[in-house]
Design an enzyme around this catalytic site. Structure first.
Site, PDB file in Angstrom:
ATOM      1  CE1 TYR A 233      79.883  22.375 -28.991  1.00 49.50           C
ATOM      2  CE2 TYR A 233      80.146  22.112 -31.399  1.00 49.50           C
ATOM      3  CZ  TYR A 233      79.390  22.285 -30.247  1.00 49.50           C
ATOM      4  OH  TYR A 233      78.193  22.820 -30.505  1.00 49.50           O
TER       5      TYR A 233
ATOM      6  CD  GLU B  13      78.985  19.627 -25.703  1.00 47.86           C
ATOM      7  OE1 GLU B  13      79.218  18.405 -25.426  1.00 47.86           O
ATOM      8  OE2 GLU B  13      77.876  20.087 -26.176  1.00 47.86           O
TER       9      GLU B  13
ATOM     10  CE  LYS C 146      73.896  44.009 -17.397  1.00 41.98           C
ATOM     11  NZ  LYS C 146      72.533  43.526 -16.840  1.00 41.98           N
TER      12      LYS C 146
ATOM     13  NE  ARG D 277      76.578  42.143 -25.332  1.00 39.90           N
ATOM     14  CZ  ARG D 277      75.762  42.969 -24.668  1.00 39.90           C
ATOM     15  NH1 ARG D 277      74.968  42.796 -23.841  1.00 39.90           N
ATOM     16  NH2 ARG D 277      76.192  44.308 -24.681  1.00 39.90           N
TER      17      ARG D 277
HETATM   18  C1  PLP Z   1      71.556  42.671 -17.226  1.00 35.40           C
HETATM   19  C2  PLP Z   1      71.296  41.827 -16.002  1.00 35.40           C
HETATM   20  C3  PLP Z   1      70.921  40.389 -16.028  1.00 35.40           C
HETATM   21  C4  PLP Z   1      70.949  39.850 -17.615  1.00 35.40           C
HETATM   22  O1  PLP Z   1      72.005  39.783 -18.267  1.00 35.40           O
HETATM   23  P1  PLP Z   1      71.970  39.457 -19.861  1.00 35.40           P
HETATM   24  O2  PLP Z   1      73.677  38.960 -20.171  1.00 35.40           O
HETATM   25  O3  PLP Z   1      71.359  40.533 -20.746  1.00 35.40           O
HETATM   26  O4  PLP Z   1      71.428  37.884 -19.943  1.00 35.40           O
HETATM   27  C5  PLP Z   1      70.646  39.698 -15.091  1.00 35.40           C
HETATM   28  N1  PLP Z   1      70.446  40.194 -14.079  1.00 35.40           N
HETATM   29  C6  PLP Z   1      70.524  41.553 -13.702  1.00 35.40           C
HETATM   30  C7  PLP Z   1      70.302  42.087 -12.486  1.00 35.40           C
HETATM   31  C8  PLP Z   1      70.771  42.443 -14.631  1.00 35.40           C
HETATM   32  O5  PLP Z   1      70.674  43.690 -14.490  1.00 35.40           O
END
Ligand code: PLP
Length: 432
Positions: free
Chosen positions: A71, A73, A246, A252
């Site tokens: 933890y 925080e 991405k 993630r």
């Molecule tokens: C993928 C995406 C998100 C959210 O991402 P998560 O990790 O799935 O919550 C937010 N904004 C945009 C523009 C995205 O393409």
């Protein structure tokens, strides 16, 4: 056919991954079986989902580490728990590398996801009920930018702007007109299915004209921005949110960036304790590692290739008779309108047939799509993951050939099986 895609052994896996599977086989054979199958699936199929990527072994395995036990925080130097010395060092590394990567003054690396980053960003910049101007999900925006059932649509007064119906491009004059008319507290740019460059300076001038805050959500394009292949939201946006998984090719997770000292304080408070509890320190370690990778000159080559590959894919698709929304791409994704190829063809059918052939995609609404969101007339294709595994422009043309064979056969089982074999051989030529 999917089972065929999973038949090989774990020969491509690096040593750490093989050890992990060996350990799991003993500890939990049930989960282990599914995890091994998923590793094989990723290895033997072509990942064209625009929001996905393949992380390095270092990024992946750092998430399965000691840091998950702790933890922490609070923030480095100001924690609510003892024993955080090394966590402070790791979080500081992640923050410093993020700042270097995006050329900004402050980074909060604690958001658990992109949507979580947006919750904290909204809380930092707006009061409940404030008006926010954004692109709706049906036109390529994200659900966390104002969709009714989401927190954003529930607690804020959302006003939409849209793409030009002819060009399918952002129409800055129209966005300015709506902003002047509706006087939003915040304007959001940055999207999930927009294949073109975003003019952050134009958005800032609109925001300034109406006294609004500009938020840029660069979740999809963060890797391209970091590499200088897409223009930067800095110094234009007041607040920048992103995912890290991405095009940026990290674990993630989410992140919030800003150049403004006052906004930085608000952001930190709205992430913790505003909207989250303990940070995922194992993921923050993986973020630090991924940012280190993105600072290496080789990342720029990857990002350039992502765009080159998307453009090669775009050209090949047009030659096969598909229509691309906005006519092409400047980034890592294309949004394909399937109708000119075959008026009966839906995004849902295309996604399902392609999966049978080992090509993984997602159906996606096109601007003014006549079909509902679970059916759609479009397909969103991205090149980040296949570029990571080494596919080049020539290979992208081969992939489009295969994709078109599946579409032409209407998902015929033996044709999908034969395409699946070709997909397998591409995967073997470009191993993970
Ligand atoms: C993928 C995406 C998100 C959210 O991402 P998560 O990790 O799935 O919550 C937010 N904004 C945009 C523009 C995205 O393409």
């Amino acid at each position: 056919m999917m089972s065929q895609a999973h038949q090989t052994t774990s020969q491509h896996l690096d040593e750490a991954s093989q050890q992990l599977l060996k350990l799991l086989e003993q500890a939990d054979p049930e989960v282990s079986r599914h995890m091994a199958a998923e590793a094989q699936r990723q290895s033997n199929t072509l990942e064209l989902i625009a929001s996905e990527n393949h992380v390095s072994s270092a990024v992946m395995h750092s998430m399965g580490s000691w840091l998950t036990n702790k933890y922490a925080e609070g923030y480095p130097g100001k924690r609510y728990y003892g024993g955080c010395e090394f966590h402070d060092q790791i979080e500081n590394l992640a923050r410093d590398r993020a700042k270097a990567l995006f050329g900004c003054a402050h980074a909060n690396v604690q958001p658990h996801s992109g949507a979580s980053a947006n919750i904290a960003a909204f809380m930092a910049m707006c009061k409940p009920g404030d008006r926010i101007l954004s692109l709706p999900i049906k036109s390529g925006g994200h659900l966390s930018h104002g969709l009714k059932p989401n927190f954003s649509g529930t607690f804020y007064d959302i006003v939409d702007y849209d793409l030009d119906p002819e060009t399918e491009l952002l129409d800055y004059d129209e966005i300015r007109r709506i902003a002047i008319e509706t006087k939003p507290r915040m304007i959001i740019c940055g999207y999930s299915a927009y294949p073109r460059t975003i003019d952050f300076a134009a958005f800032r001038s609109i925001a300034d004209e109406v006294g609004a805050v500009l938020m840029a959500d660069i979740a999809h394009i963060a890797g391209l921005v970091a590499a200088g292949v897409h223009s930067s939201p800095f110094p234009h946006a007041h607040i920048v949110t992103t995912t890290t998984h991405k095009t940026l090719r990290g674990p993630r997770g989410g992140m919030i960036l800003t150049d403004d000292e006052e906004i930085a304080k608000l952001v930190d408070r709205k992430v913790f304790p505003g909207s989250q509890g303990g940070p995922l320190m194992h993921v923050i370690a993986a973020k630090a590692i991924a940012f280190g990778e993105a600072l290496d000159p080789s990342f720029e080559t990857y990002a350039r290739n992502v765009v080159t590959n998307a453009q090669a894919m775009a050209t090949a698709l047009v030659e096969k008779g598909y229509r691309l929304c906005s006519g092409g791409t400047d980034n890592h994704l294309v949004l394909v309108d399937l109708q000119p190829r075959d008026a009966e063809l839906t995004g849902a059918d295309a996604e399902r047939w392609l999966e049978m052939a080992g090509i993984i995609t997602n159906k996606n609404g096109i601007p003014n799509d006549p079909r509902p969101p679970m059916v759609t007339s479009g397909l969103r294709l991205g090149t980040a993951a296949v570029t990571t595994r080494g596919l080049d422009a020539g290979a992208m043309v081969e992939v489009v050939e295969l994709l078109d064979r599946v579409m032409g056969s209407q998902g015929d089982e033996s044709e999908c099986q034969s395409v699946c074999e070709s997909v397998r051989s591409i995967c073997e030529r470009f191993p993970l």
